[in-house]
Design a protein around this motif. Structure first.
Motif, short mmCIF file in Angstrom:
data_model
loop_
_atom_site.label_atom_id
_atom_site.label_comp_id
_atom_site.label_asym_id
_atom_site.label_seq_id
_atom_site.Cartn_x
_atom_site.Cartn_y
_atom_site.Cartn_z
N PHE A 39 0.83 -1.20 0.00
CA PHE A 39 0.00 0.00 0.00
C PHE A 39 0.87 1.26 0.00
N GLY A 40 1.97 1.25 0.77
CA GLY A 40 2.86 2.38 0.83
C GLY A 40 3.57 2.66 -0.49
N VAL A 41 3.94 1.61 -1.18
CA VAL A 41 4.60 1.77 -2.48
C VAL A 41 3.65 2.43 -3.48
N LYS A 42 2.38 2.02 -3.44
CA LYS A 42 1.39 2.63 -4.35
C LYS A 42 1.18 4.10 -4.03
N ASN A 43 1.09 4.42 -2.74
CA ASN A 43 0.93 5.82 -2.34
C ASN A 43 2.16 6.63 -2.70
N ALA A 44 3.34 6.09 -2.45
CA ALA A 44 4.58 6.79 -2.77
C ALA A 44 4.67 7.07 -4.26
N GLU A 45 4.31 6.10 -5.07
CA GLU A 45 4.35 6.28 -6.53
C GLU A 45 3.39 7.39 -6.95
N TYR A 46 2.19 7.40 -6.36
CA TYR A 46 1.20 8.42 -6.70
C TYR A 46 1.69 9.80 -6.28
N TRP A 47 2.18 9.93 -5.05
CA TRP A 47 2.64 11.23 -4.54
C TRP A 47 3.90 11.70 -5.24
N ASN A 48 4.79 10.79 -5.62
CA ASN A 48 6.02 11.18 -6.32
C ASN A 48 5.74 11.68 -7.73
N ASN A 49 4.61 11.28 -8.31
CA ASN A 49 4.24 11.73 -9.65
C ASN A 49 3.49 13.06 -9.62
N ASP A 50 3.25 13.62 -8.44
CA ASP A 50 2.57 14.90 -8.30
C ASP A 50 3.61 15.97 -7.96
#
Length: 93
Positions: A39-50
């Motif tokens: 779950f953290g990897v998915k959130n990190a990927e989303y936030w890093n792309n913003d």
């Protein structure tokens, strides 16, 4: 995390926890979010792309940390008090 009021010696860390388990963290030394669970990897990927989210988190070191570290140094960490010990002699019952 800081050792002095110098900006280069300050690291801003924001961790996110769920059920006492850290799942994602932003560190100013890394400059991006890092996930520790699926779950953290998915959130990190989303936030890093913003870009706006990353810019806001990177600015926290200058806006939040630098100001508060200076306050901690001047008001708390530079103060010291000589230790005080009191000894009392009592007779046993």
């Amino acid at each position: 995390v800081f050792n002095s009021t110098e900006l280069k010696d300050i690291e801003f860390i924001k961790s996110y926890y769920y059920n006492k388990l850290e799942f994602v963290r932003f560190s100013s030394s890394v400059g991006k979010f890092v996930g520790y669970t699926e779950f953290g990897v998915k959130n990190a990927e989303y936030w890093n792309n913003d870009p706006a989210q990353l810019a806001a988190m990177r600015a926290q070191k200058e806006t939040y940390c630098q100001h508060n570290c200076a306050l901690y140094y001047t008001n708390i960490l530079t103060k010291s008090v000589n230790p005080l010990v009191r000894l009392h002699s009592t007779t046993p019952p």
